[in-house]
Enzyme design. Structure first.
Site, mmCIF file in Angstrom:
data_model
loop_
_atom_site.group_PDB
_atom_site.id
_atom_site.type_symbol
_atom_site.label_atom_id
_atom_site.label_comp_id
_atom_site.label_asym_id
_atom_site.label_seq_id
_atom_site.Cartn_x
_atom_site.Cartn_y
_atom_site.Cartn_z
ATOM 1 N N VAL A 105 -5.924 48.673 1.183
ATOM 2 C CA VAL A 105 -6.409 49.719 2.101
ATOM 3 C C VAL A 105 -5.666 49.630 3.433
ATOM 4 C CG1 VAL A 105 -8.394 50.620 3.356
ATOM 5 C CG2 VAL A 105 -8.675 49.885 0.986
ATOM 6 N N GLU A 117 -9.847 29.859 -8.871
ATOM 7 C CA GLU A 117 -10.469 28.619 -9.359
ATOM 8 C C GLU A 117 -11.155 27.871 -8.216
ATOM 9 O OE1 GLU A 117 -11.023 28.375 -12.315
ATOM 10 O OE2 GLU A 117 -9.295 28.626 -13.626
ATOM 11 N N ASN A 154 -2.767 48.135 4.044
ATOM 12 C CA ASN A 154 -1.344 48.445 3.832
ATOM 13 C C ASN A 154 -1.095 49.948 3.818
ATOM 14 O OD1 ASN A 154 -0.132 45.975 3.620
ATOM 15 N ND2 ASN A 154 0.643 46.297 1.552
ATOM 16 N N TYR A 184 -7.088 30.421 -5.379
ATOM 17 C CA TYR A 184 -8.233 31.157 -4.828
ATOM 18 C C TYR A 184 -9.313 31.326 -5.900
ATOM 19 C CZ TYR A 184 -10.649 35.086 -2.463
ATOM 20 O OH TYR A 184 -11.570 35.925 -1.857
ATOM 21 N N ARG A 228 -2.637 33.162 -8.443
ATOM 22 C CA ARG A 228 -3.921 33.513 -7.827
ATOM 23 C C ARG A 228 -4.951 32.414 -8.043
ATOM 24 N NH1 ARG A 228 -3.999 39.785 -7.457
ATOM 25 N NH2 ARG A 228 -6.139 39.674 -6.811
ATOM 26 N N ASN A 281 -13.902 44.115 -3.554
ATOM 27 C CA ASN A 281 -13.017 44.592 -2.477
ATOM 28 C C ASN A 281 -13.778 45.340 -1.376
ATOM 29 O OD1 ASN A 281 -11.536 44.328 -5.037
ATOM 30 N ND2 ASN A 281 -9.760 44.823 -3.800
HETATM 31 P P1 NAD Z 1 -10.478 36.964 6.549
HETATM 32 O O1 NAD Z 1 -9.199 36.293 6.174
HETATM 33 O O2 NAD Z 1 -10.429 38.057 7.560
HETATM 34 O O3 NAD Z 1 -11.560 35.906 7.045
HETATM 35 C C1 NAD Z 1 -11.567 34.568 6.640
HETATM 36 C C2 NAD Z 1 -11.769 33.715 7.880
HETATM 37 O O4 NAD Z 1 -11.825 32.322 7.484
HETATM 38 C C3 NAD Z 1 -10.609 33.844 8.868
HETATM 39 O O5 NAD Z 1 -11.125 34.079 10.156
HETATM 40 C C4 NAD Z 1 -9.895 32.492 8.774
HETATM 41 O O6 NAD Z 1 -9.243 32.129 9.973
HETATM 42 C C5 NAD Z 1 -11.044 31.564 8.403
HETATM 43 N N1 NAD Z 1 -10.621 30.346 7.724
HETATM 44 C C6 NAD Z 1 -9.750 30.235 6.687
HETATM 45 N N2 NAD Z 1 -9.639 28.936 6.326
HETATM 46 C C7 NAD Z 1 -10.457 28.218 7.144
HETATM 47 C C8 NAD Z 1 -10.772 26.853 7.274
HETATM 48 N N3 NAD Z 1 -10.213 25.929 6.476
HETATM 49 N N4 NAD Z 1 -11.654 26.487 8.235
HETATM 50 C C9 NAD Z 1 -12.225 27.399 9.061
HETATM 51 N N5 NAD Z 1 -11.959 28.715 8.993
HETATM 52 C C10 NAD Z 1 -11.078 29.120 8.042
HETATM 53 O O7 NAD Z 1 -11.127 37.484 5.183
HETATM 54 P P2 NAD Z 1 -12.460 38.338 4.920
HETATM 55 O O8 NAD Z 1 -12.043 39.532 4.180
HETATM 56 O O9 NAD Z 1 -13.255 38.452 6.153
HETATM 57 O O10 NAD Z 1 -13.206 37.374 3.876
HETATM 58 C C11 NAD Z 1 -14.299 36.556 4.259
HETATM 59 C C12 NAD Z 1 -14.834 35.849 3.020
HETATM 60 O O11 NAD Z 1 -15.257 36.815 2.056
HETATM 61 C C13 NAD Z 1 -13.812 34.958 2.323
HETATM 62 O O12 NAD Z 1 -14.436 33.786 1.885
HETATM 63 C C14 NAD Z 1 -13.369 35.778 1.148
HETATM 64 O O13 NAD Z 1 -12.947 34.968 0.076
HETATM 65 C C15 NAD Z 1 -14.624 36.561 0.811
HETATM 66 N N6 NAD Z 1 -14.304 37.821 0.127
HETATM 67 C C16 NAD Z 1 -13.798 38.900 0.817
HETATM 68 C C17 NAD Z 1 -13.471 40.061 0.124
HETATM 69 C C18 NAD Z 1 -12.922 41.286 0.827
HETATM 70 O O14 NAD Z 1 -12.619 42.269 0.154
HETATM 71 N N7 NAD Z 1 -12.811 41.318 2.135
HETATM 72 C C19 NAD Z 1 -13.659 40.125 -1.260
HETATM 73 C C20 NAD Z 1 -14.154 39.007 -1.924
HETATM 74 C C21 NAD Z 1 -14.483 37.864 -1.222
HETATM 75 N N1 UDP Z 2 -1.588 47.148 -4.052
HETATM 76 C C1 UDP Z 2 -0.625 48.146 -4.024
HETATM 77 N N2 UDP Z 2 0.133 48.279 -2.893
HETATM 78 C C2 UDP Z 2 -0.030 47.511 -1.796
HETATM 79 C C3 UDP Z 2 -1.025 46.487 -1.818
HETATM 80 C C4 UDP Z 2 -1.779 46.328 -2.965
HETATM 81 O O1 UDP Z 2 -0.456 48.888 -4.988
HETATM 82 O O2 UDP Z 2 0.706 47.716 -0.808
HETATM 83 C C5 UDP Z 2 -2.409 47.009 -5.265
HETATM 84 C C6 UDP Z 2 -2.467 45.588 -5.836
HETATM 85 O O3 UDP Z 2 -1.392 45.355 -6.721
HETATM 86 C C7 UDP Z 2 -3.811 45.617 -6.549
HETATM 87 C C8 UDP Z 2 -4.666 46.545 -5.674
HETATM 88 O O4 UDP Z 2 -3.753 47.300 -4.900
HETATM 89 O O5 UDP Z 2 -3.684 46.179 -7.829
HETATM 90 C C9 UDP Z 2 -5.624 45.808 -4.735
HETATM 91 O O6 UDP Z 2 -4.883 44.828 -4.034
HETATM 92 P P1 UDP Z 2 -5.532 43.909 -2.908
HETATM 93 O O7 UDP Z 2 -4.511 42.875 -2.551
HETATM 94 O O8 UDP Z 2 -6.069 44.772 -1.829
HETATM 95 O O9 UDP Z 2 -6.807 43.259 -3.613
HETATM 96 P P2 UDP Z 2 -7.038 42.444 -4.993
HETATM 97 O O10 UDP Z 2 -5.802 42.556 -5.866
HETATM 98 O O11 UDP Z 2 -7.330 41.064 -4.564
HETATM 99 O O12 UDP Z 2 -8.188 43.160 -5.578
#
Ligand code: NAD
Ligand code: UDP
Length: 326
Positions: free
Chosen positions: A190, A149, A192, A147, A144, A176
């Protein structure tokens, strides 16, 4: 009444980015949605394409970009473990080179810039819930780490551009988040569980399902972004954004089975490496500085997300497999 701005959303065709673009367009701004379509798709933004205030730009943030803009939301980065581990070197490059390029752009244009950071900067936390002052417990060499780091280094870059070049920054630590337009195959829990429940497939709980997460509905998160960006220059964060309701993964599976009326069985699968045991945001700072807290309860948010995936899967079965329509 908002002042009309020209706003760049990197990662704008992704899950969070597409909702953010929609809100910003709704507020009357000019939006440039930048994306390389790695995990995002034009289907997420088709409904905005005809709007004269919306522009899609296919570009990779790891390469420099010259534009004139007032604000940048830097969301570009794959967010789900399956996707960010697919090409880990590119993930770190996206976090680090992408931030350098967007911070350089902010410096030249004097734009405000918000970084989409993550609760992953806390790693597998030894303090619970996690306040912003906690420095984290992160494995620097695990699967992990590209991402975690990468995002930590991005925060460092944001702080140094601020201290060294006076760039106007904001850092959001996102916990999340879920909702319509999550990628159906990105492996996040969610999406999945909902897809598995709707298809009548086994619900795959990793480990014993006692690990916890807090789930924030997308509309609440976008509101948090907008409020953070609107704070005055003195407030830079980092600030936690997430829903403090905490659930075990088993509880989540049970709720989704119940709400979908599915006959799916819950099955246990091995726990992935470095999977954090528990996670819940301390949102005291967001409450105090942004007057923000999530308003959507898990059941409400799940109902909207289930309805979205139900429609998506029905259409996908009728048509060729494709991406979500809006
Ligand atoms: P997502 O994968 O749906 O969206 C990320 C977008 O970035 C995608 O459209 C992808 O095509 C684009 N992308 C990836 N690498 C790129 C690059 N090199 N150049 C241009 N575009 C690029 O994910 P998301 O859930 O919408 O997440 C958006 C942001 O929020 C991310 O930075 C993610 O790390 C952060 N984030 C999301 C969550 C969450 O739970 N959804 C939690 C923590 C942080
Ligand atoms: N997880 C699970 N079943 C799945 C997908 C994820 O039990 O089909 C668990 C995963 O191991 C983690 C939690 O759900 O403990 C959240 O996973 P997700 O990938 O959504 O987010 P993150 O681990 O990055 O918080």
């Amino acid at each position: 009444m908002h002042l009309k701005k020209r706003i760049l959303v990197t990662g704008g065709a992704g899950f969070l980015g597409s909702h953010l673009c929609e809100r910003l367009i709704g507020q009357g701004h000019d939006v440039i949605c930048l994306d390389n379509c790695f995990t995002g798709t034009k289907h997420n933004i088709y409904h905005l394409m005809g709007d004269p205030h919306f522009e899609f730009l296919r570009h990779d943030v790891t390469f420099p970009l010259y534009l004139e803009i007032d604000e940048i939301y830097n969301l570009a980065c794959p967010a789900s473990p399956i996707h960010y581990q697919h090409d880990p070197v590119q993930t770190t490059k996206t976090c680090v080179h992408g931030s350098i390029n967007m911070l350089g752009l902010a410096k030249r244009t004097r734009a405000r810039i918000m970084q989409a950071s993550t609760s992953e900067v806390y790693g597998d936390p030894e303090q619970h819930p996690q306040p912003e002052s906690y420095w984290g417990h992160v494995n620097p060499i695990g699967i992990r780490s590209c991402y975690d780091e990468g995002k930590r280094c991005a925060e460092t870059l944001f702080m140094d551009y601020h201290r060294q070049h006076r760039v106007r920054i904001k850092i959001a630590r996102i916990f999340n988040t879920y909702g319509p337009r999550m990628h159906p195959n990105d492996g996040r829990v969610v999406s999945n569980f909902i897809v598995q429940a709707l298809r009548g497939e086994d619900i795959t709980v990793y480990g014993d399902g006692s690990q916890t997460r807090s789930f924030c509905y997308v509309d609440d998160m976008i509101e948090g972004f907008l409020r953070l960006m609107a704070t005055d220059d003195a407030f830079i964060g980092p600030v936690n954004l997430g829903n403090p309701g905490e659930f075990t993964i088993r509880e989540l599976a049970g709720k989704i089975v119940e709400m979908t009326g599915s006959r799916s069985k819950i099955v246990m699968k091995p726990l992935p490496h470095d999977d954090p045991r528990q996670r819940r945001p301390d949102i005291a700072l967001a409450r105090e500085t942004l007057g923000w807290e999530p308003g959507v309860r898990l059941e409400e948010g799940l109902a909207a997300t289930i309805a979205y995936f139900d429609d998506f899967l029905r259409r996908n079965e009728a048509e060729a497999p494709g991406a979500p329509q809006s």
